[in-house]
Design a protein around this motif. Structure first.
Motif, short mmCIF file in Angstrom:
data_model
loop_
_atom_site.label_atom_id
_atom_site.label_comp_id
_atom_site.label_asym_id
_atom_site.label_seq_id
_atom_site.Cartn_x
_atom_site.Cartn_y
_atom_site.Cartn_z
N LYS A 286 0.82 -1.21 0.00
CA LYS A 286 0.00 0.00 0.00
C LYS A 286 0.86 1.26 0.00
CE LYS A 286 -3.99 -2.13 2.29
NZ LYS A 286 -4.86 -2.13 3.50
N LYS B 86 3.14 3.73 -1.71
CA LYS B 86 3.37 4.08 -3.11
C LYS B 86 4.16 5.40 -3.20
CE LYS B 86 0.66 0.69 -4.42
NZ LYS B 86 1.24 -0.56 -4.96
N ASN C 96 4.78 8.18 -6.19
CA ASN C 96 4.41 8.61 -7.54
C ASN C 96 5.59 9.35 -8.18
OD1 ASN C 96 3.19 9.48 -9.87
ND2 ASN C 96 1.84 10.96 -8.87
N ASN D 244 1.50 3.64 -10.61
CA ASN D 244 0.23 4.20 -11.08
C ASN D 244 -0.68 4.59 -9.92
OD1 ASN D 244 -1.36 4.99 -13.29
ND2 ASN D 244 -2.55 3.11 -13.19
N SER D 245 -0.14 5.38 -9.00
CA SER D 245 -0.91 5.76 -7.81
C SER D 245 -0.31 7.03 -7.20
CB SER D 245 -0.86 4.62 -6.79
OG SER D 245 -1.35 5.04 -5.54
N THR E 284 1.76 7.73 -1.16
CA THR E 284 1.15 7.49 0.15
C THR E 284 2.20 7.46 1.26
OG1 THR E 284 1.32 5.10 -0.15
CG2 THR E 284 -0.72 6.14 -0.88
#
Length: 204
Positions: free
Chosen positions: A45, A47, A49, A154-155, A158
């Motif tokens: 979870k 990430k 970017n 692709n997020s 986080t």
């Protein structure tokens, strides 16, 4: 063992420590001192970017155009690792597509960058698909949006670097993705480090 002892000593002295951990060797240390352990993998979870904008540097420029230009250079570095061989025509197309991807999110020279949401790989691919001469590039990048590797880039980001100890683990990344993952981690760390000057140590 020696490095772990030095990390604890640095934390006690008030320094921030960032670790890139390829074999999950620093998990116990991170848990023991209340650090942040970030596992970067396709299923994680956590990430990062690669399209994130560089943060304004401490005492440096806040010029929007320079920030966008820096972001494009960073993403192009990642795309070169993914695509491997890029000819001058493709390089020019990537440059234009990246600028249009940021413009699509209202990230343009003179814009207020405090209230924007950076593009992700899907946004970039949509721009490429609408351009001529990009068929091969789109084919190679598709696996990062719809295929096997879609869980990596692709997020939105986080990850937070607000702890005194932050460990990035890349053990669960496939060999093909490890260089790409470490490239993104290093750029994320560099953005955070240069935005606020303080005593830090990076352990690789």
């Amino acid at each position: 063992y020696a490095v772990k002892v030095e990390v604890i000593r640095l934390l006690m002295m008030g320094a921030e420590v960032i670790i890139i951990d390829p074999e999950m060797e620093y998990k116990f240390l991170s848990d023991a001192v209340g650090g942040t352990y970030v596992n970067i993998s396709l299923a994680s979870k956590s990430k990062i970017n690669p399209f994130d904008l560089p943060r304004p540097t401490a005492g440096g420029t806040t010029d929007t155009e320079d920030i966008i230009r820096s972001a494009v250079i960073v993403v192009k570095g990642l795309l070169r690792l993914i695509l491997k061989d890029i000819n001058p025509a493709e390089d020019s197309l990537l440059d234009r597509a990246l600028l249009e991807s940021y413009a699509k999110k209202d990230i343009t020279p003179g814009a207020d960058l405090t209230k924007i949401e950076p593009p992700i790989m899907t946004d970039f691919l949509e721009i490429l698909e609408g351009m001529e001469g990009t068929k091969d590039i789109v084919t190679k990048l598709k696996k990062f949006t719809d295929g096997t590797f879609s869980g990596l880039f692709n997020s939105p980001t986080t990850v937070e670097m607000t702890n005194k100890l932050v460990v990035f683990c890349v053990r669960d990344l496939e060999d093909e993705l490890r260089a790409l993952g470490i490239y993104s981690i290093i750029n994320y760390i560099w953005n955070a480090v240069r935005s606020e000057l303080k005593q830090r140590v990076l352990v690789i």
